[in-house]
Design a protein around this motif. Structure first.
Motif, short mmCIF file in Angstrom:
data_model
loop_
_atom_site.label_atom_id
_atom_site.label_comp_id
_atom_site.label_asym_id
_atom_site.label_seq_id
_atom_site.Cartn_x
_atom_site.Cartn_y
_atom_site.Cartn_z
N HIS A 1 0.85 -1.19 0.00
CA HIS A 1 0.00 0.00 0.00
C HIS A 1 0.88 1.23 0.00
O HIS A 1 1.98 1.22 0.55
N GLU A 2 0.35 2.28 -0.60
CA GLU A 2 1.01 3.58 -0.52
C GLU A 2 0.07 4.51 0.23
O GLU A 2 -1.14 4.39 0.13
N PHE A 3 0.67 5.45 0.95
CA PHE A 3 -0.11 6.48 1.63
C PHE A 3 0.10 7.77 0.86
O PHE A 3 1.23 8.24 0.75
N MET A 4 -0.97 8.28 0.32
CA MET A 4 -0.90 9.41 -0.61
C MET A 4 -1.53 10.64 0.02
O MET A 4 -2.72 10.66 0.31
N GLU B 1 3.44 10.64 -2.40
CA GLU B 1 3.59 9.38 -1.66
C GLU B 1 4.39 9.66 -0.39
O GLU B 1 5.60 9.84 -0.45
N VAL B 2 3.71 9.70 0.75
CA VAL B 2 4.40 10.00 1.99
C VAL B 2 4.80 8.74 2.75
O VAL B 2 5.67 8.79 3.62
N GLY B 3 4.17 7.63 2.42
CA GLY B 3 4.54 6.39 3.10
C GLY B 3 4.18 5.20 2.26
O GLY B 3 3.36 5.30 1.34
N ASN B 4 4.84 4.07 2.55
CA ASN B 4 4.46 2.85 1.87
C ASN B 4 4.76 1.65 2.76
O ASN B 4 5.60 1.71 3.64
N ILE B 5 4.01 0.60 2.53
CA ILE B 5 4.23 -0.63 3.29
C ILE B 5 4.18 -1.81 2.32
O ILE B 5 3.40 -1.81 1.36
N LEU C 1 14.93 -21.50 13.28
CA LEU C 1 14.56 -22.89 13.51
C LEU C 1 13.16 -22.93 14.10
O LEU C 1 12.86 -22.19 15.04
N ASP C 2 12.30 -23.79 13.53
CA ASP C 2 10.95 -23.90 14.07
C ASP C 2 10.95 -24.88 15.24
O ASP C 2 12.00 -25.39 15.65
N SER C 3 9.76 -25.14 15.76
CA SER C 3 9.68 -25.95 17.00
C SER C 3 10.15 -27.38 16.77
O SER C 3 10.42 -28.11 17.71
N GLU C 4 10.24 -27.77 15.50
CA GLU C 4 10.73 -29.12 15.23
C GLU C 4 12.17 -29.12 14.77
O GLU C 4 12.67 -30.12 14.25
N GLY C 5 12.82 -27.97 14.91
CA GLY C 5 14.23 -27.93 14.55
C GLY C 5 14.47 -27.76 13.06
O GLY C 5 15.60 -27.89 12.59
N GLN C 6 13.43 -27.46 12.32
CA GLN C 6 13.59 -27.25 10.88
C GLN C 6 13.94 -25.80 10.61
O GLN C 6 13.40 -24.90 11.24
N SER C 7 14.81 -25.57 9.63
CA SER C 7 15.21 -24.22 9.28
C SER C 7 14.31 -23.65 8.18
O SER C 7 14.00 -24.34 7.21
N HIS C 8 13.89 -22.40 8.37
CA HIS C 8 13.08 -21.72 7.35
C HIS C 8 13.58 -20.29 7.19
O HIS C 8 14.07 -19.70 8.15
N ALA C 9 13.36 -19.77 6.00
CA ALA C 9 13.63 -18.34 5.79
C ALA C 9 12.55 -17.54 6.51
O ALA C 9 11.38 -17.93 6.51
N MET C 10 12.94 -16.44 7.11
CA MET C 10 11.95 -15.59 7.78
C MET C 10 11.08 -14.89 6.74
O MET C 10 11.51 -14.65 5.62
N THR C 11 9.89 -14.56 7.17
CA THR C 11 8.98 -13.80 6.32
C THR C 11 9.06 -12.34 6.77
O THR C 11 9.00 -12.06 7.96
N MET C 12 9.22 -11.46 5.78
CA MET C 12 9.51 -10.06 6.13
C MET C 12 8.46 -9.09 5.61
O MET C 12 7.81 -9.31 4.61
N GLY C 13 8.38 -7.98 6.33
CA GLY C 13 7.62 -6.83 5.85
C GLY C 13 8.49 -5.60 5.97
O GLY C 13 9.42 -5.59 6.78
N CYS C 14 8.24 -4.58 5.16
CA CYS C 14 8.97 -3.34 5.36
C CYS C 14 8.04 -2.15 5.17
O CYS C 14 7.05 -2.23 4.45
N TYR C 15 8.39 -1.07 5.87
CA TYR C 15 7.42 0.01 6.07
C TYR C 15 8.16 1.35 6.12
O TYR C 15 9.02 1.54 6.98
N GLY C 16 7.89 2.23 5.19
CA GLY C 16 8.65 3.48 5.14
C GLY C 16 7.77 4.73 5.22
O GLY C 16 6.62 4.72 4.78
#
Length: 580
Positions: free
Chosen positions: A215-218, A413-417, A433-448
């Motif tokens: 989303h953009e904040f306009m 555009e004053v902000g975006n997410i 590492l999850d609760s079973e010891g498996q490795s996963h890439a983190m899921t990300m968000g970014c906000y400016g």
RNA sequence: CGGGGUAUAGCGCAGUCUGGCUAGCGCGUCUGCUUUGGGAGCAGAAAGUCGCAGGUUCGAAUCCUGCUACCCCGACCA
């Protein structure tokens, strides 16, 4: 940051300028320079003067409060980064010249960060390793540098700027979704609190950031660079890159295909003029080249424009260049008379907009110099090709949600997410590492949020012909105190008293103690844009009064000297409460 | 990167076409006096490599060539 509550004009650095700067074209640019808030150093590079710095500090304070409230932790990452970090994410070569690259004295490749995904991932991947530590959100208020091809409009598009950027890390998409919604709400609070009158959150194109949703904040303003489409009731809002219109296309019985001689008629205007038809009766062909070298044949009805952002998304291509005549011929089409018929879909990607797929009996090229066809019908005459929405929405087209005519507005555009997903975490090995010891890439968000741009956007929305009208929440001071004729002791003493009293109450006061003529002081007070003004003069002191005025409101009110400070303090608190 | 424009005192401008004496004007700044409710008046003063570099000329802010910076439109814009 604690702001000093008092200032005398005789000490304040920054000269107010009577005339508009030659180069300024927008209200915010003119007033920010004339009112001594900012000074230009080079193209898109500005210094903040004391008044401007206070506004920025107040915006930053609101940002900190709201980011802290949604669980953000403030950090500070460097502006100068080693290139290796960006090579990891693939962006060192991926982004264009807006990334300023340079070498240090040892010949090592360095860069000025234009955003901090790489830096924050570098931090998090070594500090956070377990699902137990997630989610986390870091934010900073830091300088960014983008080597803009063309800075413009004063503080609105600059090269060096301050941005509040935040990054969240999650063990699951659901967790990101939840965080995204929380930040979304925080952003709405931020833009309300800084006093923007009209700020829309709209769907936007994630573009090269990757990820699924953004989303953009306009801030709505005529000088804005971005175009927003919205339903009159506000239920649908989207920027030009994603806005879709749901036009109804006239159905008709397909007529027989008919070849017509159209000598020298290459453009839509020429062909339609020659045949005496409107552009909505013709199909327009536009050719592009995508990075793998493949030719793209995009077809749209003559009364629409191709939306390149939509086409890029459809093709999954980061770049799109117009194809030259040679490339078009090479694919077996005739420039100016191109038709998708008889092209090899293995060689050429054919993308047909709904406006063509759903319209009947269009005029299209015949792939032969000087000839067009009448009565092209997509289903009957082509039948293959990718049908997609690749059209620019137009003002007045039906809204896809409400069917009401779309309104078009310009915005800053004053902000975006963004929901980034694992674009950076996978390429840069930011795993948990999850609760079973498996490795996963983190899921990300970014906000400016752009801080200086927000200040400029507020001026665009809050000003009159004399200058800015600052919302009290970000005004450099709460009250401007003017003393007329301070050489009269009784006047000066009364005014000094008010100054001390107000400051003692925690009210921020800018005291114009210069003894200038009334006209000078009042005009400069208007340029300072401070919401409340108190004036003490021989005339008022005789009656034991001070004059109270609100910026942007014509009427004045006389207050008793003894009660003036508490009256004004009450006004300030009420105004602050309204924006908190 | 394409198109257009500008560059002369701190700011805004005139002068350049048609080369000529000491480069002007308004605002601002400094000094003094008078003024004091919406950008005051008088008197005096300081302040300019005329964007930079070449060239033409007896002589260049002015003409020619090259460059640079800034602004506007477009392209571009994680």
């Amino acid at each position: 940051m604690e702001l000093c509550p008092e200032m005398r004009m005789t000490r304040l650095v920054g000269k107010k300028i009577k005339e508009d700067p030659r180069d300024a074209t927008t209200a915010s640019h003119k007033f920010l320079v004339r009112g001594a808030y900012v000074r230009s150093v080079g193209a898109g590079i500005y210094s903040l003067l004391p008044l401007g710095k206070r506004i920025v500090a107040k915006i930053e304070r609101i940002l900190r409060e709201e980011m802290d409230a949604v669980g953000g932790q403030e950090v500070l990452m460097p502006v100068v980064l080693p290139a290796e970090l960006w090579e990891e994410s693939g962006r060192y070569d991926g982004v264009g010249e807006e990334l300023l690259r340079f070498k240090d004295r040892n010949g090592k490749n360095m860069l000025l960060a234009m955003t901090h995904e790489e830096a924050v991932v570098h931090l998090i991947r070594s500090e956070v390793n377990s699902y137990r530590q997630l989610p986390v959100m870091l934010y900073q208020i830091q300088t960014k540098y983008r080597d803009e091809a063309r800075p413009r409009a004063g503080m609105i598009r600059v090269r060096e700027f301050t941005m509040k950027d935040a990054y969240s890390f999650h063990a699951s998409q659901e967790c990101l979704d939840e965080c995204y919604d929380r930040v979304f709400a925080a952003y709405e609070r931020v833009f309300r609190r800084v006093g923007l009158k009209e700020c829309l959150s709209i769907e936007s194109d994630p573009g090269m950031m990757g990820g699924s949703k953004s989303h953009e904040f306009m801030a709505i303003a005529d000088c804005g660079e971005d175009v927003v489409f919205m339903s009159p009731d506000g239920s649908y809002k989207a920027n030009r890159e994603v806005a879709c219109a749901c036009c109804i296309f006239e159905q008709a019985e397909p007529l027989a295909l008919e070849k017509v001689h159209t000598p020298g008629m290459r453009s839509i205007d020429e062909v339609c003029g020659f045949l005496g038809i409107g552009p909505e009766k013709a199909g327009k062909a536009v050719f592009f080249i995508i990075p793998d070298g493949k030719l793209v044949f995009a077809m749209i009805r003559g009364d629409f424009e191709i939306n390149e952002a939509k086409l890029k998304r459809h093709l999954g291509s980061a770049r799109l260049d117009f194809a030259g005549d040679a490339a078009i011929r090479c694919a077996g089409a005739e420039p100016g008379y191109a038709s998708p018929m008889w092209l090899d879909p293995q060689e050429v990607r054919i993308v047909v907009d709904y406006s063509v797929a759903k319209s009947a009996n269009l005029v299209v090229g015949a792939n032969e110099n000087g000839y067009h066809y009448r009565n092209f019908n997509f289903e009957r005459d082509l039948g293959f090709g990718e049908v997609a929405d690749i059209a620019c929405a137009r003002e007045g087209d039906p809204c896809p949600v409400t069917g009401l005519p779309l309104q078009m507005k310009r915005g800053i555009e004053v902000g975006n997410i963004f929901k980034l997903g694992d674009k950076y975490s996978s390429s840069m090995n930011c795993n948990f590492l999850d609760s079973e010891g498996q490795s996963h890439a983190m899921t990300m968000g970014c906000y400016g949020i752009g801080v200086g741009r927000t200040m400029a956007a507020v001026v665009e929305q809050c000003h009159d012909e004399h200058g800015p009208v600052w919302p009290v929440s970000i005004s450099p001071y709460h009250v401007q105190l003017c003393v007329l004729n301070p050489r009269e002791d009784s006047v000066r003493v009364a005014c000094d008293g008010l100054y001390d009293e107000l400051c003692g109450m925690g009210i921020e006061v800018l005291y114009d103690d210069r003894g200038e003529k009334a006209g000078v002081m009042f005009n400069e007070a208007d340029l300072s844009g401070i919401p409340f003004r108190l004036t003490v003069s021989p005339r008022t002191v005789v009656d034991g009064k001070a004059e109270f005025k609100q910026r942007g409101i014509k009427d004045v009110e006389l207050l008793g000297l003894s009660s003036a400070a508490s009256f004004v303090a009450g006004k300030v608190e009420a105004a602050l409460a309204e924006l908190s």
